[in-house]
Design an enzyme around this catalytic site. Structure first.
Site, mmCIF file in Angstrom:
data_model
loop_
_atom_site.group_PDB
_atom_site.id
_atom_site.type_symbol
_atom_site.label_atom_id
_atom_site.label_comp_id
_atom_site.label_asym_id
_atom_site.label_seq_id
_atom_site.Cartn_x
_atom_site.Cartn_y
_atom_site.Cartn_z
ATOM 1 C CG LEU A 150 -11.398 64.626 5.511
ATOM 2 C CD1 LEU A 150 -10.801 63.421 4.794
ATOM 3 C CD2 LEU A 150 -12.696 65.038 4.803
ATOM 4 N N GLY A 151 -8.741 65.664 8.941
ATOM 5 C CA GLY A 151 -8.071 66.934 9.255
ATOM 6 C C GLY A 151 -7.187 67.303 8.074
ATOM 7 N NE ARG A 152 -3.757 72.659 9.798
ATOM 8 C CZ ARG A 152 -3.957 72.849 11.093
ATOM 9 N NH1 ARG A 152 -3.938 71.835 11.936
ATOM 10 N NH2 ARG A 152 -4.162 74.070 11.563
ATOM 11 C CB ILE A 153 -2.523 64.629 7.726
ATOM 12 C CG1 ILE A 153 -1.401 65.561 8.191
ATOM 13 C CG2 ILE A 153 -1.939 63.343 7.136
ATOM 14 C CD1 ILE A 153 -0.542 65.012 9.318
ATOM 15 N NE ARG A 173 -13.355 65.958 17.739
ATOM 16 C CZ ARG A 173 -12.444 66.882 17.948
ATOM 17 N NH1 ARG A 173 -12.748 68.151 17.877
ATOM 18 N NH2 ARG A 173 -11.213 66.547 18.224
ATOM 19 C CB SER A 174 -18.987 68.137 12.226
ATOM 20 O OG SER A 174 -17.819 68.876 11.989
ATOM 21 C CB ILE A 228 0.528 57.750 8.495
ATOM 22 C CG1 ILE A 228 -0.856 58.265 8.064
ATOM 23 C CG2 ILE A 228 1.082 56.840 7.417
ATOM 24 C CD1 ILE A 228 -1.317 59.520 8.662
ATOM 25 N NE ARG A 230 1.952 60.764 18.002
ATOM 26 C CZ ARG A 230 2.494 61.458 16.993
ATOM 27 N NH1 ARG A 230 2.665 60.900 15.823
ATOM 28 N NH2 ARG A 230 2.909 62.697 17.185
ATOM 29 C CG ASP A 254 5.590 56.121 9.277
ATOM 30 O OD1 ASP A 254 6.714 55.567 9.155
ATOM 31 O OD2 ASP A 254 5.463 57.355 9.411
ATOM 32 C CD GLU A 259 6.389 55.458 16.980
ATOM 33 O OE1 GLU A 259 5.543 54.868 16.290
ATOM 34 O OE2 GLU A 259 6.830 56.591 16.723
ATOM 35 C CG HIS A 277 7.077 58.032 13.617
ATOM 36 N ND1 HIS A 277 6.457 58.080 14.834
ATOM 37 C CD2 HIS A 277 6.617 59.113 12.948
ATOM 38 C CE1 HIS A 277 5.680 59.145 14.901
ATOM 39 N NE2 HIS A 277 5.763 59.792 13.753
HETATM 40 C C1 8YV Z 1 7.456 63.934 14.085
HETATM 41 C C2 8YV Z 1 5.077 63.235 14.045
HETATM 42 O O1 8YV Z 1 7.949 64.841 13.237
HETATM 43 O O2 8YV Z 1 4.478 65.405 13.363
HETATM 44 C C3 8YV Z 1 4.273 64.479 14.115
HETATM 45 O O3 8YV Z 1 3.346 64.502 14.937
HETATM 46 O O4 8YV Z 1 4.664 62.235 14.489
HETATM 47 C C4 8YV Z 1 6.373 63.130 13.413
HETATM 48 O O5 8YV Z 1 6.285 63.316 12.092
HETATM 49 C C5 8YV Z 1 8.534 63.030 14.527
HETATM 50 O O6 8YV Z 1 8.007 62.169 15.479
HETATM 51 C C6 8YV Z 1 9.690 63.805 15.079
HETATM 52 O O7 8YV Z 1 9.519 64.019 16.432
#
Ligand code: 8YV
Length: 312
Positions: A150-153, A173-174, A228, A230, A254, A259, A277
């Site tokens: 639950l970070g920014r994204i 983590r907390s 979304i 890695r 994604d 990849e 991606h």
């Molecule tokens: C990158 C990403 O912008 O922000 C990240 O960590 O994975 C992507 O959105 C993209 O891989 C361009 O390098």
């Protein structure tokens, strides 16, 4: 005198700005760094880095006067930050400016997988709609969704899902200050509690294969898995087996382990929604990311602290 090097395949707008603003010496990949002449490499103070090849300490040593690596993207798992810190090199990333785009896409992928949009699109395109409509899909509103990280994204994703009447569970983590969402201190407990699982933790060694076969089993045959972040965060073989065996219902991905070379099984399965991606791939966000990346380089050249350091 060229003090900045741009490494990676940049969009034209960034290529132009890196050249015009910073007189950057552009190379496509880290692999092209060693063959450059020693004198050229010694002049470089800052690198604008875009790529998923590992920027190792060995590579950093080829740039003896390097002070800053400005990553294009929020994820910096492709940079050996410990090696950078040991060498006094500041690493920066581009957080915040991309969170909306990634969260928008995540929710879109989750809906597309749950409502089987691809089958619907295919029915229109192939003309099979005229014979019979596609099978019924499943409702997405109101599902219990787990956010792994639950970070920014992750937070932006959860905020959006609330509008879909979802119950939110999360692993971090907390515990975070959240409006009645349920915290789990263990990814497995999260998977057991929810209908669907969305991966939003950063990549890197710490999170490698964090999503296991057991977690996918816990999600169950109605579960949707969305990644979304890695490809490294999930045990990809276990994911493929879970999708092939009906252990989970569907996946929306994604990101992938190797990849842009996607395992052909993931690329072709009907219960996988694969995307190349594109989490941050809009003109607006890529522009903002480029501006922030360059801002960090400008600050370094002016002798001021970086704006978004990750190892300050
Ligand atoms: C990158 C990403 O912008 O922000 C990240 O960590 O994975 C992507 O959105 C993209 O891989 C361009 O390098």
């Amino acid at each position: 005198m060229t003090q900045i090097m741009a490494i990676g395949t940049y969009h034209g707008m960034d290529e132009a700005a890196l050249s015009a603003e910073l007189d950057a010496l552009a190379i496509r990949s880290l692999k092209q760094l060693p063959p450059l002449g020693e004198a050229t490499r010694a002049k470089i103070l800052g690198v604008a880095y875009k790529g998923h090849l590992q920027f190792t300490g060995e590579m950093m040593d080829l740039l003896p006067n390097l002070r800053l690596i400005a990553k294009y993207g929020v994820g910096y798992d492709s940079i050996d930050v410990d090696s950078a810190t040991e060498r006094g090199i500041v690493v920066t990333n581009t957080p915040d400016v991309l969170s909306d785009d990634v969260a928008d896409l995540t929710v879109g992928m989750w809906i597309a997988a749950g409502r089987e949009m691809e089958a619907g699109i295919n029915a229109v395109r192939s003309g099979s709609w005229a014979r019979s409509g596609p099978p019924l899909a499943h409702k997405v509103s109101g599902r219990r969704v787990g956010i792994l990280g639950l970070g920014r994204i992750g937070r932006e994703i959860a905020d959006r899902l609330v509008a879909f009447k979802c119950r939110i569970d999360y692993f971090a983590r907390s515990p975070r200050d959240t409006p009645g969402w349920t915290y789990h201190d263990d990814p497995m407990a999260l998977a057991e509690a929810v209908d669907d699982l969305i991966v939003a933790v950063p990549g890197g060694r710490e999170t490698e294969k964090l999503v296991t076969a057991e977690m996918l089993r816990a999600l169950g045959p109605d579960g949707i898995f969305v990644n979304i972040s890695r490809g490294s965060v999930v045990d990809e073989e276990a994911l493929i087996a879970a999708l092939e065996g009906g252990v989970i219902r569907a996946a929306a991905l994604d990101v992938f382990l190797n990849e842009p070379h996607v395992d052909p099984r993931l690329a072709s399965m009907k219960n996988v929604l694969p995307l190349p991606h594109i989490g941050t791939a809009t003109v607006e966000t890529r522009n903002d990311m480029g501006v922030l990346q360059r801002k960090n380089l400008h600050e370094m050249l002016a002798g001021r602290p970086a704006v978004t350091p990750v190892n300050a």
